[in-house]
Design a protein around this motif. Sequence first.
Motif, short mmCIF file in Angstrom:
data_model
loop_
_atom_site.label_atom_id
_atom_site.label_comp_id
_atom_site.label_asym_id
_atom_site.label_seq_id
_atom_site.Cartn_x
_atom_site.Cartn_y
_atom_site.Cartn_z
N LEU A 1 13.52 0.29 -1.70
CA LEU A 1 12.22 0.52 -1.70
C LEU A 1 11.81 0.29 -3.12
O LEU A 1 10.81 -0.29 -3.30
CB LEU A 1 12.02 1.94 -1.27
CG LEU A 1 10.35 2.28 -1.54
CD1 LEU A 1 9.45 1.18 -0.59
CD2 LEU A 1 9.99 3.45 -0.91
N GLY A 2 12.54 1.04 -4.07
CA GLY A 2 12.12 0.87 -5.53
C GLY A 2 12.25 -0.71 -6.09
O GLY A 2 11.34 -1.31 -6.52
N TRP B 1 3.20 5.05 -3.00
CA TRP B 1 4.39 4.38 -2.60
C TRP B 1 5.57 5.05 -3.63
O TRP B 1 6.71 4.96 -3.45
CB TRP B 1 4.30 3.08 -2.42
CG TRP B 1 3.78 2.63 -1.10
CD1 TRP B 1 3.33 3.47 -0.21
CD2 TRP B 1 3.32 1.47 -0.69
NE1 TRP B 1 2.90 2.87 1.06
CE2 TRP B 1 2.86 1.61 0.67
CE3 TRP B 1 3.32 0.19 -1.19
CZ2 TRP B 1 2.38 0.43 1.37
CZ3 TRP B 1 2.88 -1.13 -0.38
CH2 TRP B 1 2.36 -0.77 0.95
N ARG B 2 5.06 5.06 -4.84
CA ARG B 2 6.03 5.51 -5.97
C ARG B 2 6.49 6.62 -5.91
O ARG B 2 7.64 7.12 -6.17
CB ARG B 2 5.16 5.30 -7.52
CG ARG B 2 4.95 3.85 -7.92
CD ARG B 2 4.68 3.72 -9.34
NE ARG B 2 3.85 4.77 -9.90
CZ ARG B 2 2.81 4.63 -10.43
NH1 ARG B 2 2.15 3.66 -10.59
NH2 ARG B 2 1.97 5.61 -10.53
N LEU C 1 9.15 -2.36 -4.55
CA LEU C 1 7.96 -2.13 -5.26
C LEU C 1 8.04 -2.91 -6.47
O LEU C 1 6.77 -3.33 -7.08
CB LEU C 1 7.92 -0.64 -5.43
CG LEU C 1 7.79 0.39 -4.41
CD1 LEU C 1 7.76 1.75 -4.58
CD2 LEU C 1 6.36 -0.24 -3.57
N PRO D 1 9.23 11.82 1.62
CA PRO D 1 9.01 10.59 1.61
C PRO D 1 8.25 9.80 2.72
O PRO D 1 7.46 8.88 2.31
CB PRO D 1 10.44 9.98 1.66
CG PRO D 1 11.05 11.32 1.13
CD PRO D 1 10.63 12.43 1.96
N PHE E 1 15.90 4.22 -0.48
CA PHE E 1 14.83 4.47 -1.62
C PHE E 1 15.34 3.57 -2.94
O PHE E 1 14.21 3.36 -3.53
CB PHE E 1 14.76 5.74 -2.06
CG PHE E 1 13.91 6.54 -0.82
CD1 PHE E 1 12.74 6.05 -0.46
CD2 PHE E 1 14.68 7.48 -0.08
CE1 PHE E 1 12.09 6.63 0.89
CE2 PHE E 1 14.09 7.84 1.22
CZ PHE E 1 12.73 7.61 1.57
N LEU F 1 4.89 7.58 2.19
CA LEU F 1 5.05 6.25 2.30
C LEU F 1 3.75 5.97 3.33
O LEU F 1 3.22 4.91 3.40
CB LEU F 1 6.25 5.95 2.94
CG LEU F 1 6.57 4.53 3.11
CD1 LEU F 1 6.54 3.73 1.72
CD2 LEU F 1 7.98 4.14 3.78
N HIS G 1 9.14 6.77 -3.20
CA HIS G 1 10.34 6.15 -3.78
C HIS G 1 11.21 7.46 -4.66
O HIS G 1 12.10 7.66 -4.41
CB HIS G 1 10.08 4.84 -4.67
CG HIS G 1 11.25 4.71 -5.60
ND1 HIS G 1 12.57 4.18 -5.34
CD2 HIS G 1 11.02 4.67 -6.82
CE1 HIS G 1 13.12 3.99 -6.54
NE2 HIS G 1 12.30 4.21 -7.28
#
Length: 145
Positions: free
Chosen positions: A24-25, A51-52, A28, A95, A21, A99, A55
């Motif tokens: 992932l951050g 998506w936030r 993003l 998550p 994650f 997602l 994360h």
Amino acid sequence: MSEDLRPPLNLRAGLWALFVFACLGLMLEGLHGFKAGLYLDVSNETRRLLWRLAHAHGALLGLLNACFALLAQHFPRLDDRLAGRALLLALLLMPAGFLLGGAFARGADPGASVGLAAAGGLALVLGLGRLAWLCSRRVARQHQP
């Protein structure tokens, strides 16, 4: 590696979740930095929000699982299989639901898979409730005559 030397499953899963994650951050942030329409267009606001959420929930549930594993090592009373499995299930479902819900969002409607996040929320409440109950339960002291 012997099972005795391997860290607990919740600790391993929690640390891997933090890694995934965090990546992932960064992804993003990259989408934001490169002004990707897939992420920043007004029509994709739901996707961006979900998506936030994926994360944030993934990182926090990763921390929660790691903390649970470390606490269970120091307080054997908290080493509970049901609570540990429920926290792992929450780590997977919440998550993933956010997602996938964002990946298949259409306009303001998230994809149907966002329901996984609700199931993960129930697993989280079950695991935390079980841990709270275990912490609050009084242990009868055995007196030797």
